[in-house]
Motif scaffolding. Structure first.
Motif, mmCIF file in Angstrom:
data_model
loop_
_atom_site.group_PDB
_atom_site.id
_atom_site.type_symbol
_atom_site.label_atom_id
_atom_site.label_comp_id
_atom_site.label_asym_id
_atom_site.label_seq_id
_atom_site.Cartn_x
_atom_site.Cartn_y
_atom_site.Cartn_z
ATOM 1 N N ARG A 1 -29.108 -9.884 -7.630
ATOM 2 C CA ARG A 1 -28.371 -11.013 -8.219
ATOM 3 C C ARG A 1 -26.916 -10.626 -8.475
ATOM 4 O O ARG A 1 -26.002 -11.438 -8.313
ATOM 5 C CB ARG A 1 -29.015 -11.440 -9.539
ATOM 6 C CG ARG A 1 -30.310 -12.234 -9.424
ATOM 7 C CD ARG A 1 -30.113 -13.595 -8.784
ATOM 8 N NE ARG A 1 -28.978 -14.330 -9.265
ATOM 9 C CZ ARG A 1 -28.988 -15.188 -10.283
ATOM 10 N NH1 ARG A 1 -30.100 -15.413 -10.935
ATOM 11 N NH2 ARG A 1 -27.908 -15.839 -10.631
ATOM 12 N N VAL A 2 -26.727 -9.384 -8.942
ATOM 13 C CA VAL A 2 -25.381 -8.889 -9.240
ATOM 14 C C VAL A 2 -25.124 -7.657 -8.375
ATOM 15 O O VAL A 2 -25.975 -6.772 -8.262
ATOM 16 C CB VAL A 2 -25.239 -8.527 -10.732
ATOM 17 C CG1 VAL A 2 -23.829 -8.015 -11.032
ATOM 18 C CG2 VAL A 2 -25.555 -9.743 -11.603
ATOM 19 N N LEU A 3 -23.954 -7.608 -7.739
ATOM 20 C CA LEU A 3 -23.609 -6.518 -6.838
ATOM 21 C C LEU A 3 -23.229 -5.258 -7.614
ATOM 22 O O LEU A 3 -22.924 -5.321 -8.819
ATOM 23 C CB LEU A 3 -22.462 -6.954 -5.928
ATOM 24 C CG LEU A 3 -22.806 -8.130 -4.989
ATOM 25 C CD1 LEU A 3 -21.557 -8.623 -4.278
ATOM 26 C CD2 LEU A 3 -23.889 -7.722 -3.995
ATOM 27 N N PRO A 4 -23.227 -4.117 -6.974
ATOM 28 C CA PRO A 4 -22.921 -2.866 -7.674
ATOM 29 C C PRO A 4 -21.581 -2.867 -8.402
ATOM 30 O O PRO A 4 -21.423 -2.162 -9.408
ATOM 31 C CB PRO A 4 -22.941 -1.819 -6.549
ATOM 32 C CG PRO A 4 -23.902 -2.380 -5.547
ATOM 33 C CD PRO A 4 -23.660 -3.869 -5.581
ATOM 34 N N ALA B 1 -24.929 -14.004 1.196
ATOM 35 C CA ALA B 1 -25.345 -13.067 0.154
ATOM 36 C C ALA B 1 -25.502 -11.664 0.734
ATOM 37 O O ALA B 1 -25.955 -11.485 1.873
ATOM 38 C CB ALA B 1 -26.667 -13.522 -0.469
ATOM 39 N N THR B 2 -25.137 -10.677 -0.045
ATOM 40 C CA THR B 2 -25.243 -9.285 0.385
ATOM 41 C C THR B 2 -26.664 -8.777 0.195
ATOM 42 O O THR B 2 -27.275 -8.971 -0.860
ATOM 43 C CB THR B 2 -24.269 -8.406 -0.415
ATOM 44 O OG1 THR B 2 -22.931 -8.842 -0.165
ATOM 45 C CG2 THR B 2 -24.407 -6.938 -0.017
ATOM 46 N N ARG C 1 -19.392 -21.829 -11.221
ATOM 47 C CA ARG C 1 -20.806 -21.563 -10.954
ATOM 48 C C ARG C 1 -21.268 -20.392 -11.819
ATOM 49 O O ARG C 1 -20.611 -19.346 -11.878
ATOM 50 C CB ARG C 1 -21.036 -21.200 -9.485
ATOM 51 C CG ARG C 1 -20.813 -22.278 -8.465
ATOM 52 C CD ARG C 1 -21.904 -23.266 -8.255
ATOM 53 N NE ARG C 1 -23.271 -22.868 -8.241
ATOM 54 C CZ ARG C 1 -24.208 -23.511 -7.538
ATOM 55 N NH1 ARG C 1 -23.880 -24.518 -6.743
ATOM 56 N NH2 ARG C 1 -25.470 -23.166 -7.639
ATOM 57 N N VAL C 2 -22.390 -20.596 -12.484
ATOM 58 C CA VAL C 2 -22.987 -19.507 -13.259
ATOM 59 C C VAL C 2 -24.419 -19.204 -12.799
ATOM 60 O O VAL C 2 -24.884 -18.078 -12.892
ATOM 61 C CB VAL C 2 -22.974 -19.804 -14.767
ATOM 62 C CG1 VAL C 2 -21.550 -19.805 -15.296
ATOM 63 C CG2 VAL C 2 -23.680 -21.113 -15.091
ATOM 64 N N ASP C 3 -25.138 -20.250 -12.329
ATOM 65 C CA ASP C 3 -26.481 -20.063 -11.772
ATOM 66 C C ASP C 3 -27.369 -19.228 -12.697
ATOM 67 O O ASP C 3 -27.909 -18.188 -12.322
ATOM 68 C CB ASP C 3 -26.396 -19.416 -10.394
ATOM 69 C CG ASP C 3 -25.684 -20.320 -9.398
ATOM 70 O OD1 ASP C 3 -26.312 -21.274 -8.932
ATOM 71 O OD2 ASP C 3 -24.491 -20.076 -9.134
ATOM 72 N N GLU C 4 -27.521 -19.696 -13.900
ATOM 73 C CA GLU C 4 -28.338 -18.996 -14.884
ATOM 74 C C GLU C 4 -29.468 -19.894 -15.370
ATOM 75 O O GLU C 4 -29.325 -21.114 -15.462
ATOM 76 C CB GLU C 4 -27.494 -18.517 -16.060
ATOM 77 C CG GLU C 4 -26.457 -17.474 -15.661
ATOM 78 C CD GLU C 4 -25.869 -16.743 -16.855
ATOM 79 O OE1 GLU C 4 -26.335 -16.981 -17.987
ATOM 80 O OE2 GLU C 4 -24.949 -15.941 -16.653
ATOM 81 N N VAL C 5 -30.588 -19.257 -15.681
ATOM 82 C CA VAL C 5 -31.743 -19.960 -16.233
ATOM 83 C C VAL C 5 -31.890 -19.546 -17.690
ATOM 84 O O VAL C 5 -31.951 -18.350 -18.002
ATOM 85 C CB VAL C 5 -33.023 -19.631 -15.450
ATOM 86 C CG1 VAL C 5 -34.215 -20.364 -16.054
ATOM 87 C CG2 VAL C 5 -32.855 -20.009 -13.980
ATOM 88 N N ALA D 1 -23.732 -13.945 -3.711
ATOM 89 C CA ALA D 1 -23.697 -15.345 -3.254
ATOM 90 C C ALA D 1 -25.125 -15.900 -3.220
ATOM 91 O O ALA D 1 -25.680 -16.213 -2.170
ATOM 92 C CB ALA D 1 -23.031 -15.429 -1.885
ATOM 93 N N PHE D 2 -25.711 -16.020 -4.384
ATOM 94 C CA PHE D 2 -27.106 -16.388 -4.619
ATOM 95 C C PHE D 2 -27.057 -17.591 -5.550
ATOM 96 O O PHE D 2 -26.778 -17.453 -6.739
ATOM 97 C CB PHE D 2 -27.805 -15.186 -5.276
ATOM 98 C CG PHE D 2 -29.252 -15.349 -5.611
ATOM 99 C CD1 PHE D 2 -30.227 -14.702 -4.874
ATOM 100 C CD2 PHE D 2 -29.663 -16.100 -6.700
ATOM 101 C CE1 PHE D 2 -31.567 -14.803 -5.210
ATOM 102 C CE2 PHE D 2 -30.996 -16.219 -7.042
ATOM 103 C CZ PHE D 2 -31.949 -15.562 -6.292
ATOM 104 N N PHE D 3 -27.276 -18.786 -5.017
ATOM 105 C CA PHE D 3 -27.032 -20.011 -5.775
ATOM 106 C C PHE D 3 -28.334 -20.772 -6.021
ATOM 107 O O PHE D 3 -29.093 -21.057 -5.090
ATOM 108 C CB PHE D 3 -26.032 -20.895 -5.029
ATOM 109 C CG PHE D 3 -24.729 -20.203 -4.743
ATOM 110 C CD1 PHE D 3 -23.921 -19.778 -5.780
ATOM 111 C CD2 PHE D 3 -24.321 -19.952 -3.432
ATOM 112 C CE1 PHE D 3 -22.719 -19.124 -5.524
ATOM 113 C CE2 PHE D 3 -23.126 -19.306 -3.168
ATOM 114 C CZ PHE D 3 -22.317 -18.888 -4.221
ATOM 115 N N LEU D 4 -28.581 -21.109 -7.272
ATOM 116 C CA LEU D 4 -29.783 -21.854 -7.654
ATOM 117 C C LEU D 4 -29.519 -23.348 -7.512
ATOM 118 O O LEU D 4 -28.567 -23.878 -8.106
ATOM 119 C CB LEU D 4 -30.172 -21.524 -9.099
ATOM 120 C CG LEU D 4 -30.523 -20.054 -9.365
ATOM 121 C CD1 LEU D 4 -30.832 -19.846 -10.837
ATOM 122 C CD2 LEU D 4 -31.685 -19.623 -8.505
#
Length: 551
Positions: free
Chosen positions: A243-246, A277-278, A81-85, A252-255
């Protein structure tokens, strides 16, 4: 013998020269409002940005970004999974330029009075290039006051949300020079009824929460941070979800998919799944709507700005075409029927520019502690968002028709404006939502109603027709009647409020010919149902002189 070269069958005559390269997004009303509301110090930048946005380079960037919409990649070639636009480079160029000019958040760190006014005028000026990328720009601007409900989060992220750096790559927020923010509220079962949301958030034991649920419409899903709503034991609450954690890992954010929209093609909008997702709580638990409404109010301001900008572009294209095109032995602009249409369109455009700059001034002063302006903004913003955004679509249709068949061809740019026009009437609450929000203020916030009426009273006594319309509104507001009947009449009441606000500003600050035309047609009712039905006696030449495109 070689064949003779064929003789051309026609010469190109009576065609309109390009409008590219001219300042078509600013107008006298916009610049006068900029000065009047305290942002005159930014006029040179506003003018330069308007010319830049309509240059060949940036017009092509906007066209390409819309002709080649973003593409979703859910997985890489190995199945991860990459979930990128993926966006066209021109989209990122547009974003980078908007951020560099501070459209995303500069007023929050600019101590000069009028900073929000300057930013508003720049949004209108730069919007000529492309409307789609202004969505994440607007949300980034709007997230700051909402985030301030939790000072420790504001301290951490606000410097990056207001910095003039655009970095599209997904990385841990604190590793980037600047951030873009979004908003993720809508769910498929609820729409505008966010209290019906089913996304849940449970404490993780480390100060964060884990969110699980489905969001039906999330624009700009490649943003770095999102304000989102989720249910807790205390009720609907607001959370900041990155989208990205520290630590650099993906949240856990899926498109799931991107929406295939009517317009606004350059801007991706998609469905998002949170699978644990956090997120971090923003504001108090159970007060998520009250927290996120600060963001919604700011994006509603931008909806109104985009409507005013769209009307200005409509008039500029239509008037430029009519000035350079002839029919039946005369220029179109000199034909009485066309003159009426163009002047009618210009009146709405000028009124829109006047009111959005007044609202930007109210925002600027409210953010600096002016409670009277904060109260005025509460009602003025909702009625203006309703009226301007509702009028943009028919305004665009009429402007397109002024170009005839040429306006129906993509090369003219009008079809893209046509597809964009309905969006802002839906974005941040459709017409009914905006109208009903005004009714809530009428019933629950007397100070806001008093501040709004006080603004209208400032124009009292200058025009009997205006006074008569204001008296009708006073009568309606004194006795609101049965709640069900009031909802039935909501649009009529809100429309009258919005038109009186515009009329008040034009009478006090606008051009006499424009104010006369507006009051006669919009408030006194001397007008047909379509554009081009202004009454006889209106100084249409003076109106059109105000709207002319610089040659």
């Amino acid at each position: 013998m070689a064949a003779e070269r064929p003789v051309p069958t026609h010469e190109v005559t009576n065609q309109v020269p390009p409008v590219v390269g001219r300042d078509i997004s600013t107008s006298p009303a916009l610049l006068e409002g900029l000065r009047r509301e305290g942002g005159g110090w930014a006029e040179d930048e506003v003018r330069a940005l308007a010319l830049l946005g309509n240059s060949e380079t940036w017009q092509q960037a906007g066209r390409l970004a819309n002709d080649h919409p973003p593409v979703l990649h859910t997985h890489d070639r190995y199945g991860n999974r990459v979930d990128e636009v993926e966006y066209l480079p021109q989209y990122h160029d547009l974003m980078r330029k908007a951020v560099a000019h501070g459209l995303h958040g500069a007023p929050w760190v600019d101590p000069r009075p009028g900073a929000h006014v300057a930013r508003a005028a720049k949004v209108v000026a730069w919007g000529v290039a492309d409307a789609g990328h202004l969505c994440p720009i607007s949300m980034t601007y709007a997230v700051v006051p909402a985030l301030r409900a939790t000072p420790e989060l504001a301290l951490q992220y606000e410097p990056l949300l207001t910095n003039g750096v655009y970095e599209p790559a997904l990385r841990a927020p604190q590793d980037k020079g600047g951030l873009i923010a979004g908003m993720s509220m809508t769910e498929k079962q609820g729409g505008s009824d966010v209290r019906a949301n089913t996304t849940v958030a449970v404490p993780a034991g480390d100060g964060s929460h884990r969110l699980t649920g489905h969001k039906w419409f999330t624009s700009a899903p490649m943003s770095d941070l999102f304000l989102t709503l989720a249910q807790t034991d205390a009720g609907l609450s607001c959370f900041l979800v990155p989208r990205v954690l520290p630590d650099g890992t993906r949240n856990a954010f899926f498109l799931q998919r991107l929406k295939d929209k009517l317009g606004n093609k350059s801007n991706a909008s998609g469905e998002v799944e949170y699978d644990g997702a956090t997120g971090w709580l923003v504001g108090e638990q159970g007060r998520g709507v009250a927290t996120i409404i600060e963001m919604v109010n700011m994006t509603r301001l931008d909806c109104s700005l985009m409507a005013a900008g769209g009307m200005r572009l409509n008039v500029a294209h239509a008037l430029h075409h009519a000035t350079h095109r002839s029919a039946f032995g005369r220029r179109l602009v000199d034909q009485p029927a066309m003159t009426n249409v163009l002047a009618d369109l210009a009146v709405d455009s000028e009124a829109a520019s006047a009111v959005v700059m007044r609202l930007a001034g109210a925002v600027d002063r409210a953010m600096r502690g002016d409670e009277a302006e904060r109260a005025f903004r509460r009602v003025a913003l909702s009625v203006t968002k309703y009226q301007l955004c509702k009028r943009l679509a028919p305004h665009t249709v009429e402007a397109l028709e002024c170009l005839g068949g040429n306006g129906y061809v993509e090369d003219s740019g009008m079809p893209r404006l046509y597809r964009e026009a309905p969006l802002i009437s839906i974005w941040e609450g459709s017409g009914n939502v905006a109208a009903l929000d005004t009714l809530r203020a009428l019933g629950r916030e007397p100070a806001a109603v008093e501040a709004f009426l006080a603004e209208l009273e400032l124009a009292g006594g200058a025009d009997g027709r205006y006074d008569d319309a204001l008296a009708v509104l006073h009568k309606e507001l004194v006795d609101l009647g049965d709640p069900e009947d009031l909802q039935f009449r909501a649009r009529r009441v809100v429309e009258r409020m919005a038109l009186l606000l515009q009329g008040s500003l034009l009478i006090r600050h606008g051009d006499h010919a424009v104010a006369d035309a507006f009051v006669a047609s919009r408030l006194a009712g001397d007008r047909g149902r379509d554009y081009g039905t202004l009454p006889s006696g209106i100084d249409t030449r003076a109106v059109l002189a105000r709207a002319a495109v610089p040659e």
